[in-house]
Design a protein around this motif. Structure first.
Motif, mmCIF file in Angstrom:
data_model
loop_
_atom_site.group_PDB
_atom_site.id
_atom_site.type_symbol
_atom_site.label_atom_id
_atom_site.label_comp_id
_atom_site.label_asym_id
_atom_site.label_seq_id
_atom_site.Cartn_x
_atom_site.Cartn_y
_atom_site.Cartn_z
ATOM 1 N N SER A 17 59.263 61.448 -3.870
ATOM 2 C CA SER A 17 60.033 61.571 -5.422
ATOM 3 C C SER A 17 59.995 61.169 -6.406
ATOM 4 C CB SER A 17 61.566 61.251 -4.024
ATOM 5 O OG SER A 17 61.069 59.565 -4.323
ATOM 6 N N LEU A 64 57.274 72.193 12.071
ATOM 7 C CA LEU A 64 59.009 71.901 11.256
ATOM 8 C C LEU A 64 59.313 73.412 10.133
ATOM 9 C CD1 LEU A 64 60.167 68.164 12.092
ATOM 10 C CD2 LEU A 64 60.809 70.709 13.585
ATOM 11 N N LEU B 144 49.088 54.146 5.673
ATOM 12 C CA LEU B 144 48.990 55.817 5.849
ATOM 13 C C LEU B 144 47.524 56.205 5.264
ATOM 14 C CD1 LEU B 144 51.773 57.626 4.653
ATOM 15 C CD2 LEU B 144 50.932 57.922 7.206
ATOM 16 N N PHE B 148 46.964 57.026 8.445
ATOM 17 C CA PHE B 148 47.077 58.983 8.624
ATOM 18 C C PHE B 148 48.621 59.600 8.320
ATOM 19 C CE2 PHE B 148 42.247 59.262 9.730
ATOM 20 C CZ PHE B 148 41.747 57.862 8.624
ATOM 21 N N GLU B 149 48.769 59.454 9.656
ATOM 22 C CA GLU B 149 50.328 60.074 9.549
ATOM 23 C C GLU B 149 50.970 59.575 11.169
ATOM 24 O OE1 GLU B 149 49.931 64.323 10.021
ATOM 25 O OE2 GLU B 149 48.959 64.097 11.714
ATOM 26 N N PRO B 150 52.063 59.258 10.801
ATOM 27 C CA PRO B 150 52.276 58.409 11.581
ATOM 28 C C PRO B 150 52.704 58.794 13.058
ATOM 29 C CG PRO B 150 53.989 59.485 9.434
ATOM 30 C CD PRO B 150 52.868 59.921 10.382
ATOM 31 N N GLU B 151 51.877 60.300 13.150
ATOM 32 C CA GLU B 151 52.252 61.259 14.578
ATOM 33 C C GLU B 151 51.145 60.005 15.452
ATOM 34 O OE1 GLU B 151 52.803 62.400 12.066
ATOM 35 O OE2 GLU B 151 53.531 64.468 12.474
ATOM 36 N N GLN B 208 60.179 59.221 8.821
ATOM 37 C CA GLN B 208 60.266 60.691 9.701
ATOM 38 C C GLN B 208 59.106 61.743 9.752
ATOM 39 O OE1 GLN B 208 64.060 61.347 9.317
ATOM 40 N NE2 GLN B 208 64.747 59.347 8.346
ATOM 41 N N VAL B 209 58.896 62.059 11.001
ATOM 42 C CA VAL B 209 58.453 62.647 11.463
ATOM 43 C C VAL B 209 58.726 63.944 12.044
ATOM 44 C CG1 VAL B 209 56.163 61.321 11.926
ATOM 45 C CG2 VAL B 209 57.771 61.872 13.765
ATOM 46 N N GLY B 210 60.011 63.690 11.571
ATOM 47 C CA GLY B 210 60.764 65.393 12.012
ATOM 48 C C GLY B 210 60.977 65.577 13.927
ATOM 49 N N PHE B 211 60.955 64.655 14.449
ATOM 50 C CA PHE B 211 61.139 64.750 16.132
ATOM 51 C C PHE B 211 62.249 65.127 15.841
ATOM 52 C CE2 PHE B 211 56.758 63.244 16.604
ATOM 53 C CZ PHE B 211 55.911 63.748 17.069
ATOM 54 N N ASP B 212 62.839 66.156 16.292
ATOM 55 C CA ASP B 212 63.837 67.086 15.790
ATOM 56 C C ASP B 212 64.983 66.255 17.935
ATOM 57 O OD1 ASP B 212 64.755 67.137 13.630
ATOM 58 O OD2 ASP B 212 64.751 69.538 14.353
ATOM 59 N N TRP B 338 54.458 55.223 -1.427
ATOM 60 C CA TRP B 338 55.633 54.797 -1.104
ATOM 61 C C TRP B 338 56.498 54.674 -1.945
ATOM 62 C CZ3 TRP B 338 56.682 49.598 -1.300
ATOM 63 C CH2 TRP B 338 55.334 48.925 -1.668
ATOM 64 N N ASP B 341 59.545 55.253 -3.621
ATOM 65 C CA ASP B 341 60.981 56.221 -2.442
ATOM 66 C C ASP B 341 61.822 54.976 -2.169
ATOM 67 O OD1 ASP B 341 60.038 58.253 -1.722
ATOM 68 O OD2 ASP B 341 58.831 57.883 -0.077
#
Lengths: 234, 422
Positions: A17, A64, B144, B148-151, B208-212, B338, B341
């Motif tokens: 952002s 995604l 991170l 590296f990434e939340p997954e 937000q890792v997009g696991f829907d 971050w 944000d």
């Protein structure tokens, strides 16, 4: 100036952002009319905007967004014919390529806007760097597990990380109205000249009107870059 | 014999470190050098011939506070608890905590063990800790540069959860909810704690890792139904309790629900939840997390900004804009991207910004058009300047928002010599 921020929820892992904020505030501070449209996955992408910002994300986020890459391709290809600008950072840059390969052998189709393939790096690239864009000195932070194999010209040259990353000399791509980089989050706030080049190109104005806000932000950005340069021992 | 030597040498180093003030890891590091199996030896002896509960706590944020709350809840129910208070969540930190309490032969007197675990070290540590219960607090965007990434963190937290026969997950966090569903099988009991819907809108910052595939929630063993400032209402089974939180904010209410939920699982039908809630209410803030110290003749509230969710939650909890505000961030936060944000509407100025990343914060604040009195990268100079340039009047206290390393430095400068983890 109309800015479209693509998928801020899915692709916003590293403070992306900040890039949109820098573009918006630097317009506002100069009295340039500016609006920002955030487009999440599943929403239609306007193809009549001036600047498209697509940011960083995790592997799952890339997959995604890749599920509906056709829409992204159509909107951005259309926008590029009208000379719209694209700033693609990290995962956003990889999604602009032809294909993203994963270490498990699978791959994700990209938008094909930047000719090339994104491949896993043998070791992850993490850390602060300095480099040059034309004769400008830039700085930032990179955290990526992929690199882009492309013949497109690099955005940042003479890149210097700490000693463990001597192999990296260039970063990202720049051609036409497209800028791509792995320098994430605060790239435009920390390197306001890049933000101004996008604004100037879009508005067709030379950016003369300075303000106390711009002076403050630019002084802080300069000091931030100097601090990184110092930390890298340069 | 090696164990005895490890205990003796470790304790000697512990005495020396305490005199100097500072981190808690060194004594444990020495003990592990002398006896690499020190932690597993002590844990094996804990388990001999008994069904003592061994609880592990992990997640991105809230580990230290929640661990302290579980300890208080179990002690209020008659347990003698061994724990690794605040921050000592790496192998050497756990060994350091053990040094303070073991006999020369490596025995602990505890009837229950509650350990907070680092997400990355946790999957290996559970092999030797062999927990009976695991509490999975959340997976948020954190460190991170390291994870590296939340997954990857989701996988680590899943591995920690899979080591226990009873798992309690935060069902208000999409990621731990998903982990709970992944861990649900015939072998393991997976339970959830939750936050009522209207509260969750304003205070849960899962990555937000997009696991829907939003996983199903479980019937909660504990739910935060109200949270205001430093008080919370929590429903545990058929009981409703009120808890005074150690610091204001819904994230502390979530920690309390997690702790009461875990206490009810460990203690079963005999649990005295009211007593547990009273014990939690009596807790002071965990080291550096919202605690009040004395500086320049007035109270100084230390707010830690570990990452985006922790800083945002702490800012959300401010009841009024800080009158005297100090902001310090250094290399302990390698990539502060971050900060863009963060919703900064709860501050209207900063008096002094410091640390090696001071100018990055000044850039952020410039774009938010928030005035800054002074940017001084040297924290020693900056803190002095903060003291002399501010006078608490409207508020009785000053406020410092700092990262972990700056929090440690600040406490040392102010003469708070005790080691974290003591």
């Amino acid at each position: 100036m109309h800015i479209v921020h693509l998928f801020p929820e899915t692709l916003g892992l590293f403070g992306d952002s900040g890039n949109v904020l820098a573009l918006r505030k630097r317009c506002e501070w100069r009295g340039i009319d500016v609006r920002v449209t955030a487009v999440e996955r599943g929403e239609s992408i306007p193809s009549n905007a001036d600047v498209y910002v697509i940011g960083s994300g995790s592997s799952n986020s890339v997959r995604l967004v890749g599920e509906n890459i056709d829409e992204v391709r159509d909107a951005l290809t259309n926008a590029l014919t009208r000379d719209a600008s694209i700033l693609a950072v990290g995962a956003g840059l990889h999604l602009m390529s032809d294909r993203i390969d994963w270490s498990d052998g699978s791959s994700t189709t990209g938008a094909g806007i930047v000719s090339g393939v994104s491949v896993p790096r043998p070791t992850r690239l993490v850390g602060e760097f300095v480099g040059c864009v034309a004769d400008l000195s830039v700085a930032g932070f990179v955290n990526t597990g992929h690199r882009l194999e492309t013949d497109a010209p690099a955005h940042i040259r003479n890149v210097v990380f700490d000693d463990s990353h001597d192999e990296v000399q260039n970063d990202g791509v720049e051609f036409g109205t497209i800028i791509g980089t792995h320098s994430h989050g605060s790239y435009l706030p920390m390197n306001p000249a890049i933000a101004d080049s996008i604004i100037a190109r879009t508005t067709g104005q030379s950016l003369v009107k300075e303000s106390a806000h711009i002076e403050r932000a630019d002084r802080a950005a300069q000091a931030s870059r100097d601090a990184i340069r110092k930390r890298l021992g340069l | 014999m090696r164990i005895v030597l490890a205990v003796v040498l470790g304790r000697l180093v512990r005495v020396l470190t305490r005199l100097r003030g500072g981190g808690s890891a060194l004594p444990g590091w020495v003990a592990l050098k002398v006896a690499p199996h020190f932690v597993s030896y002590v844990m094996d002896r804990v388990r001999v011939g008994s069904n003592k509960p061994i609880v592990v706590v992990t997640g991105s944020n809230g580990k230290s506070t929640t661990t302290a709350m579980i300890v208080a809840a179990l002690e209020a129910n008659g347990h003698t608890v061994f724990s690794n208070p605040s921050g000592g969540n790496l192998p050497q930190g756990i060994a350091s905590s053990m040094l303070a309490e073991v006999s020369l032969t490596g025995s602990l007197r505890a009837t229950a063990v509650v350990l907070e675990l680092d997400e990355a070290y946790g999957p290996k540590l559970v092999d030797i800790i062999k927990p009976t219960h695991a509490l999975l607090l959340n997976v948020q965007v954190d460190q991170l540069n390291r994870f590296f990434e939340p997954e990857r963190v989701i996988d680590m937290v899943t591995a920690i959860g899979s080591s226990a026969s009873t798992v309690l997950v935060n069902d208000a966090d999409d990621n731990t909810r998903l982990i709970g569903n992944r861990l649900t099988d015939g072998v393991r009991t997976v339970q959830g704690f939750d936050v009522s819907d209207e509260l969750a809108m304003s205070g849960v910052y899962d990555a937000q890792v997009g696991f829907d595939n939003a996983a199903d929630k479980r019937d909660p063993v504990a739910t935060v139904t109200a949270s205001r400032g430093s008080t919370a209402t929590i429903v545990v089974g058929s009981e409703t309790v009120h808890v005074d939180l150690p610091s204001p904010g819904i994230h502390y209410a979530v920690d309390a629900a997690a702790a009461l939920g875990m206490a009810s699982l460990v203690l079963g039908e005999s649990a005295n939840i009211g007593g547990a809630a009273s014990a939690i209410s009596a807790l002071k803030p965990v080291y550096g997390r919202g605690e009040s110290v004395e500086a320049f003749g007035a109270p100084l509230t230390i707010v830690m900004m570990k990452n985006f969710p922790s800083m945002q939650a702490n800012l959300d909890a401010l009841t009024e804009k800080p009158e005297s505000l100090y902001l310090a961030v250094d290399e302990g936060t390698p990539d502060p991207s971050w900060i863009y944000d963060i919703d900064l509407s709860s501050i209207d100025h900063v008096d002094v910004v410091t640390g090696t990343k001071a100018w990055q914060w000044e850039t952020r604040l410039a774009y938010a058009e928030i005035p800054v009195g002074r940017v001084e990268p040297d924290p020693t100079v900056a803190f002095e300047a903060f003291g002399s340039s501010t006078t608490p009047s409207r508020q009785p206290h000053r406020t410092a928002i700092v990262n972990y390393e700056q929090m440690m430095d600040l406490r040392r400068v102010l003469g708070y010599k005790e080691i974290e983890g003591e």
